[in-house]
Write a protein that holds these residues in place. Structure first.
Motif, PDB file in Angstrom:
ATOM      1  N   VAL A  32      20.300  -1.212  -2.663  1.00 21.20           N
ATOM      2  CA  VAL A  32      20.441  -2.243  -3.695  1.00 21.20           C
ATOM      3  C   VAL A  32      20.045  -1.668  -5.053  1.00 21.20           C
ATOM      4  CG1 VAL A  32      19.626  -4.483  -4.510  1.00 21.20           C
ATOM      5  CG2 VAL A  32      20.016  -4.112  -2.065  1.00 21.20           C
ATOM      6  N   GLU A  33      20.951  -1.786  -6.010  1.00 18.34           N
ATOM      7  CA  GLU A  33      20.687  -1.380  -7.388  1.00 18.34           C
ATOM      8  C   GLU A  33      20.120  -2.561  -8.165  1.00 18.34           C
ATOM      9  OE1 GLU A  33      21.002   1.498  -8.843  1.00 18.34           O
ATOM     10  OE2 GLU A  33      22.388   2.703  -7.630  1.00 18.34           O
ATOM     11  N   VAL A  34      19.262  -2.270  -9.138  1.00 18.57           N
ATOM     12  CA  VAL A  34      18.707  -3.293 -10.015  1.00 18.57           C
ATOM     13  C   VAL A  34      19.220  -3.052 -11.428  1.00 18.57           C
ATOM     14  CG1 VAL A  34      16.612  -4.336 -10.959  1.00 18.57           C
ATOM     15  CG2 VAL A  34      16.621  -3.469  -8.608  1.00 18.57           C
ATOM     16  N   GLY A  69       0.815  -1.215   0.000  1.00 18.63           N
ATOM     17  CA  GLY A  69       0.000   0.000   0.000  1.00 18.63           C
ATOM     18  C   GLY A  69       0.841   1.254   0.000  1.00 18.63           C
ATOM     19  N   ALA A  70       1.946   1.224   0.750  1.00 15.93           N
ATOM     20  CA  ALA A  70       2.822   2.397   0.810  1.00 15.93           C
ATOM     21  C   ALA A  70       3.541   2.638  -0.504  1.00 15.93           C
ATOM     22  CB  ALA A  70       3.840   2.222   1.937  1.00 15.93           C
ATOM     23  N   LEU A  71       3.761   1.581  -1.287  1.00 20.80           N
ATOM     24  CA  LEU A  71       4.513   1.708  -2.534  1.00 20.80           C
ATOM     25  C   LEU A  71       3.614   1.867  -3.746  1.00 20.80           C
ATOM     26  CD1 LEU A  71       7.218  -1.079  -2.002  1.00 20.80           C
ATOM     27  CD2 LEU A  71       7.408   1.369  -1.541  1.00 20.80           C
ATOM     28  N   GLY A  72       2.320   1.961  -3.544  1.00 13.65           N
ATOM     29  CA  GLY A  72       1.390   2.011  -4.665  1.00 13.65           C
ATOM     30  C   GLY A  72       1.708   3.134  -5.638  1.00 13.65           C
ATOM     31  N   ASP A  73       1.640   2.833  -6.932  1.00  9.60           N
ATOM     32  CA  ASP A  73       1.906   3.803  -7.987  1.00  9.60           C
ATOM     33  C   ASP A  73       0.938   3.512  -9.121  1.00  9.60           C
ATOM     34  OD1 ASP A  73       2.916   5.163 -10.288  1.00  9.60           O
ATOM     35  OD2 ASP A  73       4.867   5.312  -9.325  1.00  9.60           O
ATOM     36  N   ALA A  74       0.154   4.517  -9.504  1.00  3.30           N
ATOM     37  CA  ALA A  74      -0.878   4.304 -10.516  1.00  3.30           C
ATOM     38  C   ALA A  74      -0.304   3.992 -11.890  1.00  3.30           C
ATOM     39  CB  ALA A  74      -1.784   5.531 -10.599  1.00  3.30           C
ATOM     40  N   LEU A  75       0.932   4.401 -12.157  1.00  6.98           N
ATOM     41  CA  LEU A  75       1.503   4.254 -13.488  1.00  6.98           C
ATOM     42  C   LEU A  75       2.504   3.115 -13.605  1.00  6.98           C
ATOM     43  CD1 LEU A  75       2.071   8.026 -14.403  1.00  6.98           C
ATOM     44  CD2 LEU A  75       0.174   6.544 -15.072  1.00  6.98           C
ATOM     45  N   SER A  76       3.029   2.634 -12.487  1.00  4.69           N
ATOM     46  CA  SER A  76       4.081   1.633 -12.561  1.00  4.69           C
ATOM     47  C   SER A  76       4.005   0.700 -11.369  1.00  4.69           C
ATOM     48  CB  SER A  76       5.452   2.310 -12.603  1.00  4.69           C
ATOM     49  OG  SER A  76       6.484   1.370 -12.471  1.00  4.69           O
ATOM     50  N   ALA A  97       6.788  -1.852 -11.107  1.00  2.26           N
ATOM     51  CA  ALA A  97       8.193  -2.148 -10.836  1.00  2.26           C
ATOM     52  C   ALA A  97       8.943  -0.962 -10.251  1.00  2.26           C
ATOM     53  CB  ALA A  97       8.880  -2.615 -12.121  1.00  2.26           C
ATOM     54  N   GLU A  98       8.631   0.240 -10.683  1.00  2.00           N
ATOM     55  CA  GLU A  98       9.441   1.392 -10.283  1.00  2.00           C
ATOM     56  C   GLU A  98       9.426   1.646  -8.777  1.00  2.00           C
ATOM     57  OE1 GLU A  98      11.981   4.510 -10.156  1.00  2.00           O
ATOM     58  OE2 GLU A  98      11.696   2.959 -11.685  1.00  2.00           O
ATOM     59  N   PRO A  99       8.276   1.653  -8.104  1.00  2.00           N
ATOM     60  CA  PRO A  99       8.325   1.851  -6.650  1.00  2.00           C
ATOM     61  C   PRO A  99       9.051   0.730  -5.915  1.00  2.00           C
ATOM     62  CG  PRO A  99       6.095   1.338  -7.360  1.00  2.00           C
ATOM     63  CD  PRO A  99       6.887   1.608  -8.600  1.00  2.00           C
ATOM     64  N   LEU A 100       8.990  -0.491  -6.430  1.00  2.00           N
ATOM     65  CA  LEU A 100       9.738  -1.591  -5.823  1.00  2.00           C
ATOM     66  C   LEU A 100      11.238  -1.356  -5.967  1.00  2.00           C
ATOM     67  CD1 LEU A 100       7.680  -4.649  -7.160  1.00  2.00           C
ATOM     68  CD2 LEU A 100       7.471  -3.547  -4.929  1.00  2.00           C
ATOM     69  N   ARG A 101      11.653  -0.959  -7.162  1.00  2.00           N
ATOM     70  CA  ARG A 101      13.073  -0.671  -7.403  1.00  2.00           C
ATOM     71  C   ARG A 101      13.546   0.465  -6.515  1.00  2.00           C
ATOM     72  NH1 ARG A 101      16.194   2.795  -9.126  1.00  2.00           N
ATOM     73  NH2 ARG A 101      14.471   4.238  -9.555  1.00  2.00           N
ATOM     74  N   ARG A 102      12.710   1.487  -6.366  1.00  2.00           N
ATOM     75  CA  ARG A 102      13.076   2.647  -5.556  1.00  2.00           C
ATOM     76  C   ARG A 102      13.205   2.254  -4.083  1.00  2.00           C
ATOM     77  NH1 ARG A 102       9.663   5.921  -7.848  1.00  2.00           N
ATOM     78  NH2 ARG A 102       7.999   5.603  -6.323  1.00  2.00           N
ATOM     79  N   ARG A 103      12.317   1.405  -3.596  1.00  2.00           N
ATOM     80  CA  ARG A 103      12.383   0.957  -2.204  1.00  2.00           C
ATOM     81  C   ARG A 103      13.663   0.172  -1.944  1.00  2.00           C
ATOM     82  NH1 ARG A 103      10.814   1.769   3.069  1.00  2.00           N
ATOM     83  NH2 ARG A 103      10.894  -0.203   4.210  1.00  2.00           N
ATOM     84  N   LEU A 104      14.035  -0.700  -2.880  1.00  2.00           N
ATOM     85  CA  LEU A 104      15.288  -1.434  -2.734  1.00  2.00           C
ATOM     86  C   LEU A 104      16.479  -0.489  -2.634  1.00  2.00           C
ATOM     87  CD1 LEU A 104      15.191  -4.557  -5.123  1.00  2.00           C
ATOM     88  CD2 LEU A 104      15.505  -4.560  -2.650  1.00  2.00           C
ATOM     89  N   LYS A 105      16.473   0.534  -3.456  1.00  2.00           N
ATOM     90  CA  LYS A 105      17.594   1.468  -3.485  1.00  2.00           C
ATOM     91  C   LYS A 105      17.638   2.331  -2.231  1.00  2.00           C
ATOM     92  CE  LYS A 105      20.967   4.014  -5.051  1.00  2.00           C
ATOM     93  NZ  LYS A 105      22.359   3.498  -5.012  1.00  2.00           N
ATOM     94  N   GLU A 106      16.523   2.904  -1.866  1.00  2.00           N
ATOM     95  CA  GLU A 106      16.495   3.864  -0.765  1.00  2.00           C
ATOM     96  C   GLU A 106      16.599   3.192   0.606  1.00  2.00           C
ATOM     97  OE1 GLU A 106      12.924   6.053  -1.387  1.00  2.00           O
ATOM     98  OE2 GLU A 106      13.689   7.130  -3.149  1.00  2.00           O
ATOM     99  N   ALA A 107      15.976   2.026   0.774  1.00  2.00           N
ATOM    100  CA  ALA A 107      15.969   1.378   2.088  1.00  2.00           C
ATOM    101  C   ALA A 107      17.156   0.447   2.295  1.00  2.00           C
ATOM    102  CB  ALA A 107      14.662   0.601   2.282  1.00  2.00           C
TER     103      ALA A 107
END
Length: 471
Positions: A191-193, A169-176, A178-188
Motif C-alpha cells: 500500500v502506497e501513501v 515495538g518492532a516499528l520503533g524509530d527514534a527520529l520518525s 510516520a515513516e516506519p508506519l508508511r514503510r510497513r504498509l508498503k512492504e507488508a
C-alpha cells in the motif's frame, strides 16, 4: 471499621452471560456449588475476597474494576437518570428500588435503559412521515450503542493492546513516527501513501483504494493526524482477524453499529500502535502525565494522548484511571470515555460549575480544578482547548475542549496538580444532570429536580431558581 460487603450479583450474571456459560459450568470454574453461585447472583450472599481471586484466575478479571461502582449500562446511576425524567415523577420511585432493580435484574435494567435511550433518540430524530417510523435506526443510534458498549468494557481491549505493542515495538524509530508506519504498509501490504488535495477526496479526510493499493490523506490534515491516518489503515490490515472477532463477540444490533464499532476498534488500535502500552505508560509515569511531553515523545496531538490515557487499564500495569470528555462551544459532547469512575451524567451534559467550558476563554492554557460530587467523591481535573483535526472553511471555529480527570487520590502522580491542597482543600461542588442533582442551593440549576417538591413562594426568592424540599 467493618468492611462493606460486596453484593455483585448483576456483574456475575453479566460475566457469565458474556462468556456463554451456564451456572453449573461457571460454578465449576470457581470451585463452588451451582446453588451457592445462584445465591451470589441473586445477592443473597456477598462476594468474598476468595471468590474475587478465583474470578481473576479463572476469567482474567480485573477484580478492582469488577468490584468498583459504575461502568455498566443499566447500572443504578444510569437508572437514576432514567427515572429522574418528568414522565416518572408521579411514581415516587425510591433510590432503594432503583438499586434493587439494577442488582437483582440486570438484563431488565439494561432493557429499561435501552428503551429510554431509544425514546430520547426518537425525540431528537423524529421518524420520517413517509416511512411511518418503521426504520429502527432512528431509535438507538449507532453512536449511542457503540459508546455504551465501549464504556461497559472500561475502554480497554487486551487483544488489541498485545498485538499493537508487538507491532509498535518492532516499528520503533527514534527520529520518525510516520515513516516506519508508511514503510510497513508498503512492504507488508503493498500500500502506497499519498497526500492529496481536498478537492480530490471529495470532503473525505482519508480514502483507501483497495484496487490501486493506495491510501490518500487530505493535505488539510495536521501532521499528527496524517500519522494517525496511516496507523489506522495499518491497523485495519494488520489486525483484520482480531477486529472481525471482536465485532462478532459484541453482537451489534444493526449494520451501522457494526461498521462504527469496527472503526472504533481500529481507531483504538491505531492509537496503541503509535503509543505502545508499556512504553507509553513508562513515559507517562516518568513525565508525571504531562501531556505536552507525551505529545513530543510519541508524535501525537493532545487529543490522541488524552484518549490514550483513558485506556491504561491493564491489570498488571495500570496507569492513572482517567475519564475524558470532548465538547464543542455549544456544549455538545462528542467523546466520553472513562478508565474507571465517571462523575457526570450519562444522558445529559456537564455541570456548569466544572470549568470545562471555561477553557474556551483561555485557548491553549490548562485549567485545573478539584471538584466534589454530591456523594463526597473528589476528582482532580484539567481542561484545555484543542484544534479540530481539519478545518475546511477558515470562517468556522476550529476549537474544541477536552476535560481529563481522575479521583483525587491519584492526583499526586500528576504534574498539573503540584501546589494544590489535595488532602482537604477547597473543592468546587458539582453534580450530575440538574434533573437528578440533589444540591439545594445551586445558582446554576437549569431545571427543577425530578421527584422533589418545589419550595417556591411569591414572597421569597432564593439563590437557586428552583428551590425544593429536601428528603
Amino acid at each position: 471499621m467493618a468492611q462493606r460487603k460486596l453484593f455483585l450479583g448483576a456483574r456475575l450474571k453479566r460475566l457469565r452471560r458474556d462468556r456463554g456459560l451456564q451456572q453449573t459450568a461457571m460454578a465449576g470454574e470457581l470451585g463452588i456449588s451451582p446453588s451457592y453461585l445462584n445465591h451470589l447472583e441473586r445477592n443473597q450472599r456477598p462476594v468474598t475476597a476468595g471468590i474475587l481471586l478465583r474470578l481473576a484466575e479463572a476469567f482474567e478479571v480485573d477484580i478492582r474494576q469488577f468490584a468498583s461502582e459504575g461502568g455498566e449500562q443499566g447500572g443504578a446511576e444510569q437508572l437514576a437518570e432514567v427515572f429522574s425524567d418528568g414522565m416518572f415523577r408521579d411514581l415516587g420511585i425510591s433510590r432503594q428500588e432503583i438499586v434493587e432493580l439494577a442488582d437483582n435484574s440486570p438484563a431488565l435494567a439494561e432493557g429499561v435503559t435501552r428503551l429510554y435511550t431509544a425514546l430520547r433518540e426518537l425525540h431528537r430524530h423524529p421518524p420520517d412521515a413517509a416511512t411511518g417510523g418503521s426504520d429502527p435506526r432512528v431509535l438507538i443510534t449507532p453512536e449511542t450503542w457503540v459508546r455504551d458498549y465501549i464504556q461497559a468494557q472500561r475502554n480497554h481491549w487486551p487483544e488489541l493492546e498485545e498485538g499493537a505493542e508487538t507491532l509498535g515495538g518492532a516499528l520503533g524509530d527514534a527520529l520518525s513516527v510516520a515513516e516506519p508506519l508508511r514503510r510497513r504498509l508498503k512492504e507488508a501490504y503493498g500500500v502506497e501513501v499519498r497526500v492529496a488535495p481536498p478537492e480530490e477526496l471529495e470532503q473525505a479526510t482519508q480514502v483507501y483504494d483497495p484496487q490501486r493499493r493506495m491510501l490518500l490523506l487530505s493535505s488539510l490534515l495536521r501532521p499528527e493526524n496524517k500519522t494517525f491516518g496511516i496507523a489506522y489503515q495499518l491497523a485495519l490490515l494488520e489486525f483484520h482477524p482480531i477486529l472481525a472477532r471482536m465485532v462478532e463477540v459484541a453482537r451489534p444490533p444493526d449494520p451501522g453499529s457494526r461498521r462504527l464499532l469496527h472503526m472504533s476498534f481500529a481507531n483504538y488500535a491505531a492509537g496503541a500502535i503509535m503509543m505502545p502500552y508499556g512504553k507509553f505508560l513508562a513515559a507517562a509515569e516518568r513525565y508525571r502525565y504531562a501531556i505536552d511531553r507525551l505529545c513530543a515523545e510519541f508524535g501525537a496531538n493532545v487529543e490522541q494522548v488524552a484518549h490514550r490515557l483513558t485506556t491504561m487499564g491493564r491489570p498488571s500495569a495500570r496507569g492513572v484511571p482517567f475519564f475524558m470528555l470532548r465538547v464543542d462551544p455549544a456544549g455538545n459532547i462528542s467523546k466520553r470515555y472513562a478508565g474507571e469512575n465517571f462523575p457526570f451524567s450519562h444522558f445529559g451534559g456537564t455541570c456548569p460549575r466544572w470549568h470545562l467550558h471555561a477553557a474556551f476563554q483561555t485557548p491553549g492554557q490548562v485549567i485545573r480544578q478539584i471538584i466534589e460530587t454530591p456523594d463526597g467523591q473528589r476528582f482532580f481535573t484539567i481542561s484545555r482547548t484543542i484544534e479540530r483535526p481539519i478545518r475546511p472553511d477558515l470562517r468556522d471555529d476550529s476549537l474544541l475542549a477536552i476535560g481529563l480527570g481522575c479521583e483525587v487520590r491519584h492526583a499526586e502522580r500528576i504534574a498539573y496538580a503540584d501546589g494544590l491542597d489535595l488532602s482537604g482543600g477547597m473543592a468546587t461542588p458539582v453534580g450530575p444532570a440538574c434533573a437528578i442533582c440533589p444540591r439545594l442551593q445551586c445558582p446554576y440549576r437549569a431545571t427543577p429536580p425530578a421527584g422533589r417538591a418545589l419550595a417556591v413562594h411569591e414572597n421569597r426568592k432564593t439563590i437557586s431558581p428552583y428551590p425544593f424540599v429536601p428528603n
